[in-house]
Write a protein that holds these residues in place. Structure first.
Motif, PDB file in Angstrom:
ATOM      1  N   ASN A   1       4.982   4.153   8.512  1.00 13.89           N
ATOM      2  CA  ASN A   1       5.237   4.492   7.108  1.00 13.89           C
ATOM      3  C   ASN A   1       4.278   5.583   6.666  1.00 13.89           C
ATOM      4  OD1 ASN A   1       3.371   1.838   6.997  1.00 13.89           O
ATOM      5  ND2 ASN A   1       2.818   3.203   5.308  1.00 13.89           N
ATOM      6  N   THR A   2       4.700   6.350   5.701  1.00 16.91           N
ATOM      7  CA  THR A   2       3.878   7.431   5.172  1.00 16.91           C
ATOM      8  C   THR A   2       2.731   6.865   4.348  1.00 16.91           C
ATOM      9  OG1 THR A   2       5.825   8.841   5.070  1.00 16.91           O
ATOM     10  CG2 THR A   2       3.895   9.559   3.807  1.00 16.91           C
TER      11      THR A   2
ATOM     12  N   HIS B   1       0.959   5.823   8.896  1.00  4.94           N
ATOM     13  CA  HIS B   1       0.279   4.635   9.409  1.00  4.94           C
ATOM     14  C   HIS B   1       1.191   3.984  10.443  1.00  4.94           C
ATOM     15  CE1 HIS B   1      -1.189   0.466   9.545  1.00  4.94           C
ATOM     16  NE2 HIS B   1      -2.361   0.969   9.167  1.00  4.94           N
ATOM     17  N   HIS B   2       0.634   3.669  11.608  1.00  5.49           N
ATOM     18  CA  HIS B   2       1.431   3.148  12.718  1.00  5.49           C
ATOM     19  C   HIS B   2       0.982   1.730  13.069  1.00  5.49           C
ATOM     20  CE1 HIS B   2       3.327   7.036  13.932  1.00  5.49           C
ATOM     21  NE2 HIS B   2       2.231   7.534  13.363  1.00  5.49           N
TER      22      HIS B   2
ATOM     23  N   VAL C   1      10.081   3.676   5.600  1.00  8.50           N
ATOM     24  CA  VAL C   1       9.516   2.943   6.726  1.00  8.50           C
ATOM     25  C   VAL C   1      10.463   3.089   7.901  1.00  8.50           C
ATOM     26  CG1 VAL C   1       8.826   0.688   7.613  1.00  8.50           C
ATOM     27  CG2 VAL C   1       8.338   1.276   5.238  1.00  8.50           C
ATOM     28  N   ARG C   2       9.912   3.457   9.043  1.00 11.92           N
ATOM     29  CA  ARG C   2      10.712   3.602  10.253  1.00 11.92           C
ATOM     30  C   ARG C   2      10.310   2.519  11.249  1.00 11.92           C
ATOM     31  NH1 ARG C   2       9.071   8.525   8.770  1.00 11.92           N
ATOM     32  NH2 ARG C   2       7.384   8.572  10.315  1.00 11.92           N
ATOM     33  N   ILE C   3      11.321   1.838  11.764  1.00 11.57           N
ATOM     34  CA  ILE C   3      11.095   0.751  12.730  1.00 11.57           C
ATOM     35  C   ILE C   3      11.864   1.078  13.993  1.00 11.57           C
ATOM     36  CG2 ILE C   3      11.335  -1.716  13.189  1.00 11.57           C
ATOM     37  CD1 ILE C   3      11.293  -2.178  10.184  1.00 11.57           C
ATOM     38  N   ALA C   4      11.179   1.005  15.132  1.00  8.06           N
ATOM     39  CA  ALA C   4      11.808   1.281  16.427  1.00  8.06           C
ATOM     40  C   ALA C   4      11.592   0.075  17.341  1.00  8.06           C
ATOM     41  CB  ALA C   4      11.214   2.537  17.063  1.00  8.06           C
TER      42      ALA C   4
ATOM     43  N   HIS D   1       0.791  -1.225   0.000  1.00  8.93           N
ATOM     44  CA  HIS D   1       0.000   0.000   0.000  1.00  8.93           C
ATOM     45  C   HIS D   1       0.828   1.283   0.000  1.00  8.93           C
ATOM     46  CE1 HIS D   1      -3.252  -2.763   0.790  1.00  8.93           C
ATOM     47  NE2 HIS D   1      -2.689  -3.153   1.926  1.00  8.93           N
ATOM     48  N   ALA D   2       2.137   1.198   0.251  1.00  8.11           N
ATOM     49  CA  ALA D   2       2.957   2.416   0.282  1.00  8.11           C
ATOM     50  C   ALA D   2       4.317   2.153  -0.347  1.00  8.11           C
ATOM     51  CB  ALA D   2       3.110   2.919   1.713  1.00  8.11           C
ATOM     52  N   PRO D   3       4.365   1.631  -1.567  1.00 14.51           N
ATOM     53  CA  PRO D   3       5.670   1.373  -2.197  1.00 14.51           C
ATOM     54  C   PRO D   3       6.411   2.684  -2.468  1.00 14.51           C
ATOM     55  CG  PRO D   3       3.885   1.126  -3.793  1.00 14.51           C
ATOM     56  CD  PRO D   3       3.233   1.304  -2.475  1.00 14.51           C
TER      57      PRO D   3
END
Length: 393
Positions: free
Chosen positions: A343-344, A383-384, A325-328, A319-321
């Motif tokens: 991700n945005t 989106h979280h 993406v940020r991962i914590a 859905h957001a190619p």
């Protein structure tokens, strides 16, 4: 005749033979004044027009034919238990057939309803007060006969009810075992469905992204095309291996404890290859890893965290190619393991890739099963996916 049927027939013949032997014994005891069941009348042993039978013929009938014929009725006790019990009870008031009558009463109690059992038992107990009422004077012998008859009838009926209770409890236990087995199979199906979704969805999304890139950019340089084709081939091959692994678990029969052996499961330490696959597919990933004492993470917690990251990356591919993406990852023993994937949300309509929406729902169930919590959804332009998983000290 099948073996169970032959065994059942042999048992019936043995019961009839034993009953006949006991009836002969009761007959001899009654001849010596020892009665165990009320005798309301005697069986007529005479030939019309000729008077009574000779003594030896009367003894043959009384001690031979009557026990054999009466006990032969027991061969039909399982098909017509009530009729056989009533007939033998009536005959027992005239002949020494009380052992056969008791066997029939036992069968009624073990096979028929409580209401029917009570009615037949009342018929068997009715001769006792009649016998006492017909006595000119009550004696210790007549009281003992009535008391013995009541005890024998009560014992036969009580033993039949006891065995029927055991049989009913056995049937209930077997039904519960079948229900538990079905519940185990249902949980297995649900677990395997989640496993297949988690394992295959990520591989197929990578394959779809690269195939879509080739479709929208047919004039790409040969090096880029070769790289995309290599990733597609590798993803398809890995997806086939994953599918075969899951199908292998499906083909494995249930073990004695009712569980199938699980295939090797990923842990939090396997996230690095997972991120590298997504980066190879063109995704930009920013990882913040602040997990302390990683080797002490419980296996279920690590596996759940891996699946959450995998599903979040799969959804981002769909859905957001092309978006970051940020991962914590943060956590320590006693403080729990927390992770967040952001991700945005792309403006306009995203790529038309299939999705059932069950992946994140399944992850919520996974997190709940290990005692954690998972939330997801849009927040402004992002989106979280957030999860808090247990990590005991």
């Amino acid at each position: 005749m099948t073996e169970p049927a032959a065994r059942r027939r042999s048992t019936e013949l043995l019961v009839a033979a034993g009953s006949a032997a006991l009836c002969v014994t009761v007959g001899f005891a009654e001849a010596r004044g020892l009665s165990v069941y009320p005798r309301l009348s005697s069986l007529p042993l005479s030939i019309p027009g000729t008077g009574r039978l000779p003594i030896y013929l009367a003894a043959l009938v009384h001690y031979g034919m009557v026990p054999l014929v009466g006990s032969a009725l027991l061969l039909g006790r399982r098909h017509r238990p009530v009729a056989v019990a009533v007939a033998l009870t009536i005959l027992a008031t005239m002949t020494p057939l009380i052992p056969a009558a008791l066997a029939a009463l036992f069968t009624v109690a073990s096979m028929r309803s409580i209401r029917t059992t009570c009615a037949v038992t009342a018929v068997a107990l009715l001769p006792l007060p009649l016998y006492l009422a017909l006595q000119p004077s009550l004696s210790s012998a007549s009281l003992a006969t009535a008391l013995t008859g009541g005890v024998l009838v009560g014992g036969a009926v009580g033993w039949g009810l006891f065995l029927r209770g055991l049989h009913d409890r056995g049937k209930q236990a077997r039904a519960q075992a079948v229900l538990r087995a079905e519940q185990i199979r249902q949980r297995e199906r649900e677990s395997l469905a989640r496993e297949m979704h988690d394992v295959l969805a990520h591989r197929l999304s990578l394959l779809s992204v690269h195939a879509g890139a080739l479709e929208v950019n047919p004039g790409a340089p040969p090096e880029q095309v070769a790289q995309a084709v290599g990733v597609i081939r590798s993803s398809a091959h890995q997806a086939m291996e994953d599918l075969q692994q899951v199908l292998g678990v499906l083909r494995t029969p249930l073990q004695a404890e009712g569980a199938r052996p699980e295939p090797p499961q990923p842990t939090l330490g396997d996230i690095a290859p997972l991120l590298e696959e997504s980066r190879t597919a063109g995704m930009r990933i920013d990882l913040t890893d602040e997990v302390l004492h990683r080797s002490q993470i419980p296996p279920t917690t690590g596996r759940t965290a891996y699946r959450i990251v995998q599903e979040a990356l799969t959804n981002a591919h769909k859905h957001a190619p092309g978006h970051d993406v940020r991962i914590a990852l943060r956590g320590a023993p006693g403080a729990g393991l927390s992770l967040e994937v952001t991700n945005t949300v792309p403006a306009g309509e995203g790529p038309n890739l299939p999705g059932s929406g069950s992946g994140l729902i399944g992850l919520s169930e996974r997190a709940a099963l290990v005692g954690g919590d998972l939330t997801y959804g849009p927040h402004g332009e992002t989106h979280h996916v957030r999860a808090q998983l247990p990590w005991p000290a």
